[in-house]
Write a protein that holds these residues in place. Structure first.
Motif, mmCIF file in Angstrom:
data_model
loop_
_atom_site.group_PDB
_atom_site.id
_atom_site.type_symbol
_atom_site.label_atom_id
_atom_site.label_comp_id
_atom_site.label_asym_id
_atom_site.label_seq_id
_atom_site.Cartn_x
_atom_site.Cartn_y
_atom_site.Cartn_z
ATOM 1 N N PRO A 263 -7.065 2.571 -0.088
ATOM 2 C CA PRO A 263 -7.867 1.998 0.994
ATOM 3 C C PRO A 263 -8.089 2.959 2.156
ATOM 4 O O PRO A 263 -7.223 3.752 2.509
ATOM 5 C CB PRO A 263 -7.051 0.781 1.432
ATOM 6 C CG PRO A 263 -6.191 0.448 0.254
ATOM 7 C CD PRO A 263 -5.873 1.757 -0.387
ATOM 8 N N VAL A 264 -9.275 2.848 2.749
ATOM 9 C CA VAL A 264 -9.637 3.546 3.985
ATOM 10 C C VAL A 264 -10.393 2.539 4.845
ATOM 11 O O VAL A 264 -11.298 1.854 4.341
ATOM 12 C CB VAL A 264 -10.513 4.789 3.711
ATOM 13 C CG1 VAL A 264 -10.957 5.418 5.031
ATOM 14 C CG2 VAL A 264 -9.759 5.799 2.870
ATOM 15 N N LEU A 265 -10.039 2.386 6.121
ATOM 16 C CA LEU A 265 -10.683 1.410 6.990
ATOM 17 C C LEU A 265 -12.077 1.881 7.377
ATOM 18 O O LEU A 265 -12.252 3.003 7.898
ATOM 19 C CB LEU A 265 -9.849 1.163 8.236
ATOM 20 C CG LEU A 265 -8.548 0.367 8.017
ATOM 21 C CD1 LEU A 265 -7.724 0.325 9.286
ATOM 22 C CD2 LEU A 265 -8.875 -1.027 7.543
ATOM 23 N N LEU A 266 -13.070 1.045 7.158
ATOM 24 C CA LEU A 266 -14.448 1.338 7.580
ATOM 25 C C LEU A 266 -14.662 0.939 9.024
ATOM 26 O O LEU A 266 -15.413 1.584 9.755
ATOM 27 C CB LEU A 266 -15.433 0.603 6.669
ATOM 28 C CG LEU A 266 -15.400 1.001 5.184
ATOM 29 C CD1 LEU A 266 -16.357 0.128 4.387
ATOM 30 C CD2 LEU A 266 -15.767 2.467 4.998
ATOM 31 N N THR A 267 -14.031 -0.177 9.437
ATOM 32 C CA THR A 267 -14.078 -0.618 10.828
ATOM 33 C C THR A 267 -12.839 -1.456 11.078
ATOM 34 O O THR A 267 -12.444 -2.258 10.202
ATOM 35 C CB THR A 267 -15.353 -1.417 11.142
ATOM 36 O OG1 THR A 267 -15.347 -1.757 12.538
ATOM 37 C CG2 THR A 267 -15.449 -2.693 10.325
ATOM 38 N N PRO A 293 -9.279 -0.152 -6.611
ATOM 39 C CA PRO A 293 -9.822 -1.529 -6.569
ATOM 40 C C PRO A 293 -9.998 -2.014 -5.134
ATOM 41 O O PRO A 293 -9.452 -1.459 -4.196
ATOM 42 C CB PRO A 293 -8.771 -2.355 -7.296
ATOM 43 C CG PRO A 293 -7.949 -1.383 -8.071
ATOM 44 C CD PRO A 293 -7.989 -0.091 -7.317
ATOM 45 N N THR A 294 -10.766 -3.130 -5.005
ATOM 46 C CA THR A 294 -11.080 -3.674 -3.685
ATOM 47 C C THR A 294 -9.795 -4.014 -2.946
ATOM 48 O O THR A 294 -8.959 -4.763 -3.460
ATOM 49 C CB THR A 294 -11.966 -4.921 -3.817
ATOM 50 O OG1 THR A 294 -13.149 -4.560 -4.532
ATOM 51 C CG2 THR A 294 -12.319 -5.469 -2.460
ATOM 52 N N PRO A 295 -9.598 -3.515 -1.746
ATOM 53 C CA PRO A 295 -8.376 -3.799 -1.000
ATOM 54 C C PRO A 295 -8.306 -5.261 -0.554
ATOM 55 O O PRO A 295 -9.324 -5.934 -0.367
ATOM 56 C CB PRO A 295 -8.466 -2.861 0.211
ATOM 57 C CG PRO A 295 -9.485 -1.838 -0.165
ATOM 58 C CD PRO A 295 -10.450 -2.538 -1.053
ATOM 59 N N VAL A 296 -7.082 -5.699 -0.351
ATOM 60 C CA VAL A 296 -6.808 -7.029 0.191
ATOM 61 C C VAL A 296 -6.265 -6.858 1.602
ATOM 62 O O VAL A 296 -5.400 -6.004 1.839
ATOM 63 C CB VAL A 296 -5.804 -7.794 -0.694
ATOM 64 C CG1 VAL A 296 -5.452 -9.139 -0.069
ATOM 65 C CG2 VAL A 296 -6.362 -7.978 -2.092
ATOM 66 N N LYS A 317 -10.516 -13.107 4.792
ATOM 67 C CA LYS A 317 -9.352 -12.627 5.532
ATOM 68 C C LYS A 317 -9.595 -11.295 6.230
ATOM 69 O O LYS A 317 -8.655 -10.687 6.733
ATOM 70 C CB LYS A 317 -8.127 -12.512 4.622
ATOM 71 C CG LYS A 317 -7.584 -13.857 4.144
ATOM 72 C CD LYS A 317 -6.226 -13.711 3.497
ATOM 73 C CE LYS A 317 -5.646 -15.064 3.136
ATOM 74 N NZ LYS A 317 -4.311 -14.959 2.535
ATOM 75 N N LYS A 318 -10.845 -10.885 6.303
ATOM 76 C CA LYS A 318 -11.140 -9.641 7.029
ATOM 77 C C LYS A 318 -11.224 -9.883 8.534
ATOM 78 O O LYS A 318 -11.148 -8.932 9.317
ATOM 79 C CB LYS A 318 -12.446 -9.038 6.519
ATOM 80 C CG LYS A 318 -12.394 -8.679 5.032
ATOM 81 C CD LYS A 318 -13.746 -8.213 4.526
ATOM 82 C CE LYS A 318 -13.707 -7.992 3.010
ATOM 83 N NZ LYS A 318 -15.006 -7.592 2.457
ATOM 84 N N THR A 319 -11.389 -11.178 8.922
ATOM 85 C CA THR A 319 -11.494 -11.518 10.338
ATOM 86 C C THR A 319 -10.354 -12.449 10.699
ATOM 87 O O THR A 319 -10.143 -13.472 10.042
ATOM 88 C CB THR A 319 -12.839 -12.193 10.645
ATOM 89 O OG1 THR A 319 -13.891 -11.319 10.272
ATOM 90 C CG2 THR A 319 -12.946 -12.528 12.132
ATOM 91 N N ILE A 336 -3.516 -4.778 7.597
ATOM 92 C CA ILE A 336 -3.065 -3.896 6.520
ATOM 93 C C ILE A 336 -3.987 -4.113 5.334
ATOM 94 O O ILE A 336 -4.120 -5.237 4.846
ATOM 95 C CB ILE A 336 -1.606 -4.187 6.128
ATOM 96 C CG1 ILE A 336 -0.699 -4.054 7.356
ATOM 97 C CG2 ILE A 336 -1.147 -3.280 5.009
ATOM 98 C CD1 ILE A 336 0.710 -4.554 7.124
ATOM 99 N N ALA A 337 -4.618 -3.012 4.886
ATOM 100 C CA ALA A 337 -5.475 -3.063 3.701
ATOM 101 C C ALA A 337 -4.711 -2.414 2.552
ATOM 102 O O ALA A 337 -4.228 -1.291 2.666
ATOM 103 C CB ALA A 337 -6.783 -2.328 3.953
ATOM 104 N N ARG A 338 -4.596 -3.118 1.399
ATOM 105 C CA ARG A 338 -3.752 -2.629 0.313
ATOM 106 C C ARG A 338 -4.450 -2.856 -1.019
ATOM 107 O O ARG A 338 -5.086 -3.886 -1.254
ATOM 108 C CB ARG A 338 -2.419 -3.362 0.336
ATOM 109 C CG ARG A 338 -1.392 -2.829 -0.664
ATOM 110 C CD ARG A 338 -0.120 -3.687 -0.628
ATOM 111 N NE ARG A 338 0.463 -3.725 0.705
ATOM 112 C CZ ARG A 338 1.281 -2.799 1.190
ATOM 113 N NH1 ARG A 338 1.606 -1.738 0.460
ATOM 114 N NH2 ARG A 338 1.777 -2.919 2.408
#
Length: 1184
Positions: A263-267, A293-296, A317-319, A336-338
């Motif tokens: 994962p890498v944070l886009l915003t 794969p898509t982070p949670v 759960k992104k907000t 935390i994105a995992r």
């Protein structure tokens, strides 16, 4: 008209504001009072501080205020006076401060942007509104830009920027395609808070050319559209050959089609960021990450927990959303994105600031001259707000001086106020995030006392409940209140009363004697006033019979009772509710005066029923639960598991038990192979069990069904389970009830009960029948038969025992070895008759017969017993023969004697004896003659009394129907009866047996006699019959009585006597119907037996007479025995010696069980007495 509206509004405002006073002086809600009292202005309605208007419509800036007298209005714009008279586009509504700016007729909204403030003023002060910022809304178009197609590799992240135009207020963003369909969003693809569309990783299906961002401006109801954005996704398979040629084989075959990435944070970007939010607002924090794969996403608060009940997660759960934030929500929030390759996180430092908010807002003051008071204005915020005061809209520092006023920070202190001290004060609390403005007036009033409660107002309360007697008052200074009971009563004091500050008198527990007149007196230094009110205390309403819990079967009928008791002056109404709602509008619900009846009850009627009784003063209720029960619904979802040759497991799901617990389940089976359509009982299990292990038989095509049972009954059967065919096997059992009984002397009939198809265990069911003669060394003879249950063996000896067995077999083999039974070949009639037959006559109606048994070999069958045939040949007394009717008695078993009951006395009989077996009777023994001795005769056949004279009567009679011997004589007994039914001396006469009539002479004239008549043999007297008769009167006496009868006085006397007797009869009839006795009856009951009423020797009078047993003659000092049973010495034989006749039976050992009677014929009752009516002269004589 408009003026009246303003006045009404002013009254309501006065009430709302005066209710907030901090002093003890309250202004009641009374329209007349409100019209008379002065009040400073109060702002009641105003536009919001930040007022965004539609530039296409007229601008309406609200400002409404109330006061007494009605206030006038003025406005400022951007801090200077706004002269509305100089602007033709601006008008003010009549009797209002609301401005209307006409934009639709040529005006421009932009020209009226600014800060507006309204002032409402009257002679007691001025109130001001908030600063209202007017801004027209804006919905600008998108700036034109050249959008390049987005070409991206499969698995990479992507951000499609929206960048909407800046509007007022900000637009709502959403993404759609050319068909105006919203683009689907997921954990992988979602829209951010800024409106951009984020792809954590792209997939080939993301390729399209119509990604369109829309901006909706709600104020102007317009939608702006961005130019479509094109996205094309390249997969690894589409790499050109040149790139592939540069890779080694190892690289090609070892490389993954899509590169997975952590994962890498886009915003937001970076590792930390900050966020400031105001208290009470909604905090929105966002984290969107790229990765494959898509982070949670997961959220935590460092050093604390996320607030419960106020935290929500949106946008997959992104907000993170926290509503109604406070200073306690400040802190660091980490997202935390995992995914499977790793994680990334970002920390957002949240600071919660606060615009000013009230701790204590200033409240209106209503004071009397000379009183003290305070206005308090306390607010909080972050940073802490500054507090400033204004008086009538002017900063208090430059406002006119008031010696009663002193400002101390957030408090204004008033001392010794006067009427000129009335004013409106404004408190302003402000910091960098906003401000608060509150108006609070000080109104100084001087008013004499007024009582606002209506005179002679009637209060009605229920006994034992509180009574509240109002005395609404007003005055300034505040008046003192006193209460009195009665016109000249003393002042009320004590613990039994509660005096409220608003003047109300409370009687906590009102009783009947609390009723009466109460007087309220209000006084202050400006005056005094009083008022009277009335109190009535009523009996409480009670439900004396409440509805009760009911359990009713479906489709039954149920009633709930609700019987009430109430005060006679109150009119109650009864309402029934179901589950706290109205009763269903159904004709099945019948509401009676004291009950509720439900007809044809259904499941929907289940619930709580409440009876509510309302009067104008009180309300009581009572509830009861109705439980509707029914047979359970059938089970369902039957399933067979664990199929074995001899067992299977059946499971099911129970149906609804319909409020009655299921007690057990009945399992039935159908054999589709042998008995299709017929269901048999298999087993039962408790109601808590839903599975059962069933034992099975071979060669059966099983189907099962389940029936649920509760206290109401059985459910309908479930749907059948699937079929299960068990394998064939040898029979498990042999035929039952095997018997061998010959039907002819030379055969043996072997019978048995066939096995059912269910018991056959396989195809080809047959039976192996085997037999051999018992006690003879013979081999078994066998035969195999099918489809029968009987086999006949011919040519057998007569009545010999055989050993028999029947074995089942089918195509797979034999059943287990059967048990043997003993049978016999056919019987034949017995060969010889019993010998040595002897008869012993016991008495005139009973004889005992003896015989010798016959040899068993001559019986040629099962010995059943012996039969005795006997018949009457003739009666010895009449020497006449009659039709011979033979009687038969059967004596079971190997008996050698028996009793012959019911014989006729003095008769000649014959009998013979025969042996009996299963085939029939053997030959009869020679006839044996015997005779019975004499007995007592029956009663004479009749007794007639004729030819009455003054002193004689003629008697005629018939001989007994059954003389039972040789008659020796007749016995006649008679005695007189006087008018009081007393009996005279008894006379006895013996008459020769050959006589049939007799004339009795020397009798008393006009006298009633009772006669007792019977016949005799040498054995004794027979039953008697009775009769009564009366001799006639003397002619001279008769003529004298006739002469008397012709006299008028005698006729009158007789009429009077007749009337008295009629009255006496009516009284006796009534008493008899009530169970009483009339005098004659009492005498009869007291002297039921004439034999025990001897004549009194001392005075020669007769004893009392009773006709209860007229057949018994009365003898002085003697009694005639009435026991007609056979005496014990007549027969010592047991009842077991009696044979089996019409009503006879035998017990298990062959003894006779019956009833023998040696009683004489029952003596005739009084019904045989003469019914001859007495002569008129006798009737007259009986009156005397």
């Amino acid at each position: 008209m408009m003026k009246k509206k303003i006045m009404s509004a002013s009254k309501a405002s006065l009430v709302l504001l005066l209710c907030q006073m901090v002093s003890a002086l309250d202004v009641p809600l009374d329209s007349k009072l409100l019209e008379e009292l002065s009040q400073p202005p109060t702002i009641t309605q105003q536009s919001p501080k930040d007022y965004i208007v539609d530039p296409r419509e007229n601008i309406v800036i609200q400002c409404e205020a109330k006061g007494k007298p009605p206030p006038s209005f003025s406005w400022t714009r951007n801090g200077t006076h706004f002269d509305i008279d100089k602007d033709a586009q601006v008008t003010m509504k009549p009797n209002s401060g609301t401005l209307v700016i006409n934009i639709m007729n040529g005006g421009k909204a932009e020209a009226y942007e600014g800060v507006y403030q309204c002032t409402a003023r009257n002679e007691r002060g001025a109130a001001i509104s908030n600063n209202i910022v007017i801004r027209p809304s804006r919905s600008p178009l998108w700036t034109k830009e050249k959008l390049e197609p987005n070409q991206v590799r499969e698995g990479d992240s992507l951000v499609l920027h929206c960048r909407p135009p800046v509007g007022l207020p900000p637009p709502i963003i959403f993404w759609m395609d050319n068909a105006f369909q919203r683009l689907p969003q997921s954990e992988r693809v979602s829209q951010g808070l800024n409106g951009d569309l984020y792809f954590s990783n792209v997939q080939p299906e993301d390729t399209r050319e119509d990604y369109i961002c829309y901006a909706r401006f709600n104020h102007t109801q317009t939608i702006q559209q961005k130019q479509p954005i094109s996205v094309k996704v390249f997969s690894m398979d589409s790499l050109n050959d040149t790139i592939a040629a540069n890779l080694s084989d190892t690289d090609i075959y070892g490389a993954k089609p899509v590169t997975e990435r952590q994962p890498v944070l886009l915003t937001p970007t970076g590792s930390t960021s900050t966020k400031v939010e105001l208290r009470g607002n909604v905090l929105l924090l966002e984290c969107i990450a790229a990765g494959l794969p898509t982070p949670v996403i997961r959220w935590i608060k460092e050093g604390g927990e996320l607030p419960a009940n106020r935290t929500f997660f949106e946008n997959f759960k992104k907000t993170l959303k926290i509503v109604d934030v406070s200073e306690a929500d400040s802190g660091n929030y980490k997202c935390i994105a995992r995914n499977t390759l790793g994680s990334a996180h970002h920390v957002i430092s949240v600071t919660v600031k606060a615009a000013p908010y009230w701790i204590t807002a200033p409240r209106n003051l209503v004071l009397s001259p000379g009183e003290d008071g305070t206005l308090i204005c306390r607010a909080n915020g972050n940073p802490k707000p500054d507090i400033s005061w204004l008086a009538n809209g002017v900063p208090i520092a430059i406002a006119p001086e008031d010696p009663s006023r002193k400002v101390d920070g957030d408090t204004i202190i008033f001392s010794q106020v006067q009427e000129r001290s009335s004013a409106v004060y404004q408190c302003n609390a402000s910091n960098e995030y906003g401000y608060l403005l509150a108006n609070a007036f000080v109104n100084v009033l001087a008013e004499p006392p007024r009582i606002l409660t209506a005179a002679n107002k009637l209060y009605q309360v229920i006994a034992d409940s509180p009574a509240l007697l109002d005395c609404a008052y007003f005055g300034s200074p505040k008046p003192e209140i006193e209460w009195f009971k009665g016109v000249k009563g003393s002042i009320l004091r004590g613990n039994e009363y509660v005096f409220h500050d608003n003047g109300t008198l409370e009687i906590p527990v009102a009783q009947k004697d609390s009723s009466g007149t109460y007087t309220c007196v209000a006084r202050n230094e400006l005056g005094k006033i009083q008022n009277e009110v009335q109190l009535e205390v009523k009996d409480p309403t009670m439900i004396i019979k409440q509805p009760e819990y009911k359990v009713i079967q479906r489709y039954g009928q149920v009633s709930f009772e609700c019987i009430i008791k109430h005060d006679s002056t109150l009119l109650p109404t009864v309402i029934w509710l179901k589950d706290n709602g109205e009763l269903p509008g159904d004709e099945r619900f019948l509401v009676g005066k004291d009950n509720l009846t439900i007809m044809n009850v259904t499941d929907k009627d289940d619930g709580t029923y409440t009876c509510i009784v309302n009067t104008t003063l009180d309300s009581v209720s009572a509830s009861a639960v109705l439980t509707v029960v029914a047979r359970p619904n059938p089970p369902f979802d039957l399933e067979l598991t664990g199929q074995l040759e001899r067992s299977v497991e059946l499971s099911w799901v129970p149906g609804d038990e319909n409020n009655s617990p299921i007690t057990n389940f009945v399992i039935e089976y159908e054999d589709g192979l042998h008995e299709p359509g017929v269901w048999h009982h298999q087993t039962e299990v408790p109601g808590t069990q839903t599975t059962v292990q069933l034992k099975l038989s071979p060669y059966v095509n099983y189907s099962f069904r389940v029936i649920a049972v509760n206290e109401i009954g059985r459910s309908q059967p479930s749907e059948p389970s699937e079929q299960y065919l068990t394998k064939s096997a040898n029979p498990d059992e042999n035929p039952s009830n095997v018997q061998g009984i010959g039907s002819e002397p030379d055969n043996l009939v072997i019978t048995w009960e066939s096995l059912t198809g269910f018991q056959s265990n396989g195809p080809g069911l047959q039976y192996k029948v085997s037999w051999r003669q018992k006690d003879v060394d013979d081999e078994w003879t066998s035969v195999i038969v099918a489809n029968v249950s009987k086999y006949i063996v011919s040519g057998t000896p007569t009545f010999v025992p055989y050993e028999i067995k029947v074995q089942a077999l089918n195509d797979l083999g034999y059943a287990p070895e059967p048990s043997e039974v003993i049978g016999h070949s056919g019987e034949d009639l017995p060969m010889v008759a019993p010998g040595n037959v002897q008869v012993h006559v016991i008495n005139s109606t009973l004889a005992k017969v003896h015989w010798d048994t016959v040899p068993l070999k001559t019986v040629r069958g099962h010995l059943q017993g012996y039969k005795v045939y006997y018949w009457k040949v003739q009666s010895l007394s009449r020497r006449s023969k009659r039709h011979v009717e033979k009687k038969i008695l059967t004596f079971r078993g190997n008996k050698t004697f028996g009793m012959l009951p019911g014989l006729e006395p003095y008769s000649s009989y014959k009998l013979n004896v025969r042996v009996v077996n299963g085939k029939g009777e053997g030959p009869a023994s020679p006839d044996k003659v015997f005779k019975t001795p004499e007995g007592v005769p029956s009663s004479p056949s009749f007794l007639k009394i004729t030819n009455p004279t003054l002193d004689s009567l003629t008697l005629e009679w018939g001989s007994p129907t059954h003389p039972n011997g040789v008659l020796t004589s007749y016995i006649l007994k008679f005695q007189p009866i006087n008018n009081t039914h007393e009996l005279g001396p008894l006379v006895e006469i013996r008459i020769p047996a050959n006589e049939s009539s007799l004339i009795l002479k020397n009798l008393n004239y006009s006298t009633r006699y009772k006669f007792y008549f019977n016949a005799q043999t040498s054995v004794g007297s027979g039953s008697q019959i009775t009769e009564e008769a009366v001799t006639i009167m003397d002619e001279a006496m008769a003529s004298r009585q006739v002469d008397i009868a012709t006299q008028g006085w005698f006729i009158g006397l007789m009429c009077a006597v007749a009337l008295l007797i009629l009255i006496l009869l009516i009284v006796c009839f009534i008493r008899r119907n009530k169970g009483g006795k009339y005098p004659v009856k009492e005498k009869e009951d007291a002297h039921a037996d004439p034999e025990i009423q001897p004549m009194k020797e001392d005075d020669g009078t007769f004893g009392e007479y009773s006709d209860a047993e007229d057949h018994k003659p009365l003898k002085k000092g003697s009694r005639t025995p009435s026991d007609r049973t056979v005496k014990k010495e007549d027969s010592d034989d047991s009842l077991v010696d009696y044979g089996e006749g019409v009503n006879g039976q035998f017990n298990e050992d062959g003894s006779f069980i019956g009833q023998y009677s040696g009683k004489k014929e029952k003596e005739p009752a009084e019904g045989n007495e003469s019914s001859e009516a007495p002569s008129p002269v006798n009737a007259m004589n009986s009156f005397v």
